[in-house]
Scaffold this motif. Sequence first.
Motif, short mmCIF file in Angstrom:
data_model
loop_
_atom_site.label_atom_id
_atom_site.label_comp_id
_atom_site.label_asym_id
_atom_site.label_seq_id
_atom_site.Cartn_x
_atom_site.Cartn_y
_atom_site.Cartn_z
N PRO A 39 0.78 -1.24 0.00
CA PRO A 39 0.00 0.00 0.00
C PRO A 39 0.81 1.29 0.00
N SER A 40 2.02 1.25 0.57
CA SER A 40 2.79 2.49 0.68
C SER A 40 3.86 2.63 -0.40
N ILE A 41 3.85 1.77 -1.42
CA ILE A 41 4.90 1.85 -2.44
C ILE A 41 4.85 3.21 -3.15
N PRO A 42 5.99 3.91 -3.24
CA PRO A 42 5.99 5.20 -3.93
C PRO A 42 5.92 5.02 -5.44
N ILE A 43 5.20 5.92 -6.09
CA ILE A 43 5.01 5.83 -7.54
C ILE A 43 5.38 7.15 -8.18
N ILE A 44 6.35 7.10 -9.08
CA ILE A 44 6.75 8.26 -9.89
C ILE A 44 6.10 8.09 -11.26
N VAL A 45 5.52 9.16 -11.77
CA VAL A 45 4.82 9.10 -13.05
C VAL A 45 5.42 10.13 -14.01
N ILE A 46 5.66 9.71 -15.24
CA ILE A 46 6.01 10.63 -16.32
C ILE A 46 4.83 10.64 -17.28
N THR A 47 4.22 11.80 -17.46
CA THR A 47 3.01 11.89 -18.27
C THR A 47 2.87 13.26 -18.91
N GLY A 48 2.07 13.31 -19.96
CA GLY A 48 1.77 14.59 -20.61
C GLY A 48 0.48 15.20 -20.11
N ASN A 49 -0.18 14.57 -19.15
CA ASN A 49 -1.50 15.01 -18.70
C ASN A 49 -1.52 15.19 -17.19
N ALA A 50 -1.34 16.42 -16.76
CA ALA A 50 -1.28 16.73 -15.33
C ALA A 50 -2.60 16.47 -14.63
N LYS A 76 -2.73 11.95 -10.66
CA LYS A 76 -3.31 12.16 -9.33
C LYS A 76 -2.98 11.03 -8.36
N LEU A 77 -2.67 9.85 -8.90
CA LEU A 77 -2.30 8.72 -8.06
C LEU A 77 -0.82 8.72 -7.68
N ALA A 78 -0.05 9.58 -8.31
CA ALA A 78 1.41 9.56 -8.17
C ALA A 78 1.90 10.17 -6.87
N SER A 79 3.01 9.63 -6.38
CA SER A 79 3.74 10.28 -5.29
C SER A 79 4.49 11.49 -5.82
N ALA A 80 4.96 11.39 -7.07
CA ALA A 80 5.62 12.50 -7.76
C ALA A 80 5.24 12.40 -9.23
N ALA A 81 4.68 13.47 -9.77
CA ALA A 81 4.24 13.50 -11.18
C ALA A 81 5.12 14.46 -11.97
N LEU A 82 5.78 13.94 -13.00
CA LEU A 82 6.66 14.74 -13.85
C LEU A 82 5.96 14.94 -15.18
N ILE A 83 5.63 16.17 -15.48
CA ILE A 83 4.75 16.48 -16.60
C ILE A 83 5.55 17.02 -17.78
N THR A 84 5.32 16.44 -18.96
CA THR A 84 5.96 16.96 -20.16
C THR A 84 5.26 18.25 -20.59
N ALA A 85 5.92 19.03 -21.43
CA ALA A 85 5.31 20.26 -21.93
C ALA A 85 4.23 19.92 -22.95
N PRO A 86 3.14 20.70 -23.02
CA PRO A 86 2.15 20.47 -24.06
C PRO A 86 2.73 20.81 -25.43
N ALA A 87 2.79 19.83 -26.31
CA ALA A 87 3.36 20.05 -27.63
C ALA A 87 2.80 19.01 -28.59
N PRO A 88 2.48 19.40 -29.82
CA PRO A 88 1.96 18.42 -30.79
C PRO A 88 3.06 17.46 -31.22
N GLU A 89 2.64 16.25 -31.57
CA GLU A 89 3.57 15.30 -32.15
C GLU A 89 4.03 15.82 -33.52
N VAL A 90 5.29 15.59 -33.86
CA VAL A 90 5.77 16.02 -35.17
C VAL A 90 5.30 15.09 -36.29
N CYS A 91 4.76 13.93 -35.93
CA CYS A 91 4.13 13.05 -36.91
C CYS A 91 3.11 13.84 -37.73
N PRO A 92 3.12 13.75 -39.06
CA PRO A 92 2.19 14.54 -39.88
C PRO A 92 0.72 14.24 -39.59
#
Length: 199
Positions: free
Chosen positions: A117-128, A134-150
């Motif tokens: 139950p107490s396991i720490p969770i680090i999240v890397i995501t584009g959606n804050a 919201k479930l994360a112990s620490a949430a690292l958020i990428t910048a909002p940016a479109p994919e370069v894929c056409p």
Amino acid sequence: MTVSDSMREIIAAESQAIAAIPYTPDYDKAVELIVEHVHRRGGKLVTSGMGKAGQIALNIATTFSSTGIPAVNLHPSEAQHGDLGVLQAMDVLLLVSNSGRTCEIIDLVALARNLYPSIPIIVITGNADSQLAKLASAALITAPAPEVCPLGLTPTTSTTMMTVIGDILVVNVMHATGFTKADYALRHHGGYLGAKSRK
């Protein structure tokens, strides 16, 4: 558009996205969680993601392992079929999901916390605002940016940013643990890097 023009546009767009990644105190918290649970208490880092994000998670795990932080990658679907057993009480989970809504990753959080139950969770995501963040112990958020894929669909810019965030964690944990060239040499025996580390 020529390949040369496209190349310059892609490099510019991805460079701009990387430069816009915001710092928050959660970076300090994520580094401290890894140092405390893995370096000091003898746990390990367990990374996970689905699809392209899963490949980023695997890369982060292998980079941490070569720099003094024992790490493994756990496939979130296989976790539901027994591989969750790799998880131990002192471990830290690092989960990668651009949307923050990946159902297999959300399920993995529930499974992991049911076990520890107490396991720490680090999240890397584009959606804050995502459930995962919201479930994360620490949430690292990428910048909002479109994919370069056409098509604006294929993970490209987002995976670049997530990779960079992984590098930020690795480098700062190395600083925090005082990891040296001699330490690196003990873990990397083969190839060019192994030879270079022993010079």
